[in-house]
Design an enzyme around this catalytic site. Sequence first.
Site, PDB file in Angstrom:
ATOM      1  N   TYR A 279       0.836  -1.206   0.000  1.00  0.00           N
ATOM      2  CA  TYR A 279       0.000   0.000   0.000  1.00  0.00           C
ATOM      3  C   TYR A 279       0.875   1.263   0.000  1.00  0.00           C
ATOM      4  O   TYR A 279       1.880   1.330   0.728  1.00  0.00           O
ATOM      5  CB  TYR A 279      -0.891  -0.043   1.242  1.00  0.00           C
ATOM      6  CG  TYR A 279      -1.791   1.134   1.425  1.00  0.00           C
ATOM      7  CD1 TYR A 279      -2.662   1.536   0.425  1.00  0.00           C
ATOM      8  CD2 TYR A 279      -1.786   1.850   2.616  1.00  0.00           C
ATOM      9  CE1 TYR A 279      -3.500   2.628   0.612  1.00  0.00           C
ATOM     10  CE2 TYR A 279      -2.617   2.936   2.813  1.00  0.00           C
ATOM     11  CZ  TYR A 279      -3.466   3.316   1.795  1.00  0.00           C
ATOM     12  OH  TYR A 279      -4.282   4.395   1.982  1.00  0.00           O
TER      13      TYR A 279
ATOM     14  N   LYS B   1     -11.493  -1.768   6.653  1.00  0.00           N
ATOM     15  CA  LYS B   1     -11.928  -2.546   5.477  1.00  0.00           C
ATOM     16  C   LYS B   1     -12.855  -3.685   5.910  1.00  0.00           C
ATOM     17  O   LYS B   1     -13.915  -3.446   6.424  1.00  0.00           O
ATOM     18  CB  LYS B   1     -10.710  -3.042   4.712  1.00  0.00           C
ATOM     19  CG  LYS B   1      -9.599  -2.000   4.562  1.00  0.00           C
ATOM     20  CD  LYS B   1     -10.024  -0.802   3.738  1.00  0.00           C
ATOM     21  CE  LYS B   1      -8.825   0.074   3.444  1.00  0.00           C
ATOM     22  NZ  LYS B   1      -8.959   1.462   3.547  1.00  0.00           N
TER      23      LYS B   1
END
Length: 395
Positions: free
Chosen positions: A110, A208
């Site tokens: 990420y 998430k």
Amino acid sequence: MKFESEVVHAGDRKRVPGQMVPSTTPIHLGTTYFYDSAATLDRVLGDEEDGFCYSRYANPTNVALEELCTTLERGHGALATASGMAAIQIAFQAALIDRRHAVLASNSVYGATIGLLDQIFSPFEVQIAYVDICDIAAVEKAIRNQPPGCIFLESISNPLLRVGDMKKLAALAQSAGAALVVDNTFATPMLVRPLELGANIVVHSATKYLAGHGDVLGGVIVADQAHHQSIRMLSRIAGPVLGPFESYLTMRGIKTLALRYGRQCQNAFRLAEWLPAHPKVERVYYCSDPHHPDVLNIKQSFAPGLFGAILSFEIKDAIRDTVLRFMDRLKMVVPGTSLGDVHTLLLYPVMASHRDVSPKMRERMGIRENLVRVAAGIEAAEDIMADLDQALRSV
Ligand SMILES: Cc1ncc(COP(=O)(O)O)c(C=O)c1O
């Protein structure tokens, strides 16, 4: 208990003889706790007796969530943090606290994790190196070049969904005297349990799949016994803890994780079967592909029958403007920069997750201008397909 039962029960409903038991853990907003004797508070503050004294150190709602995550990830203990990035920061600090100040990270993580390493740790004299984590020979060479104190990877990489050989990486980390830290956000403990494969610390963006509804920003660190105390000590001082309301929402979200993630994996599987035949689609990336470059690692680390809830695909002959038009035409699928929600999300890596990566580097990473990433939601698969189809055909 099976995973489907653990998500519902772990952490909640502790029975204390003679006391009522709430069926779900309440939101404890109080920051400060006292007892009928100052001597008890003294012992709690000194860690000689279990209890709560100040919410930066521990909070009953957070502890319930932490116990739940410890169970799901098969760890020794957990810490709920204010974001996924806060979890990753504390995890690196805990890994490096008594080791060589050097990190060997997967070159496909990420973007903010790269920013954390390059802009926050590097100026404090931590040596940072990146490697193709799926190329074990390259990892061995990188370890010889600069012995790391920590090796870091994501259990499923973004956006091309590469999967490393976690058992082998854990063995390499151990013989190098390094900690293996794994970001398990994409996989969730329903698909992959890195601690069982030899990792030392697992982190999640709870924003998430764990919380799952697009209404919580949070993170979790689950660690083995050797690292848990350092994690709590660092957090007690630096204080990047999750608020009790977010903790409650995350725990509430996790109760349906097995249902949601199971359905999201099924939907992603169906999309991955349908998309290759679409006239506007050039290539599909998904972990069920028998020609996936990491097929053996997937077999080793994934729960049987599941291949994850994220897939990526390339739109035929599309340039940036075509992809932006495609995103504008979506009616149900949300063109947002996240994943793991009950609604399907579509992300354009060139615009979002890999915006700050140079075009040359992106090309080397295999992230082309026509690539989009889909995080399947829990809607009817037919509706997701219909929406993608109409948007693809209109560009
Ligand atoms: C794999 C991964 N790890 C960590 C993070 C950071 O999480 P947060 O936004 O909760 O800080 C993200 C965010 O998108 C992510 O995708």
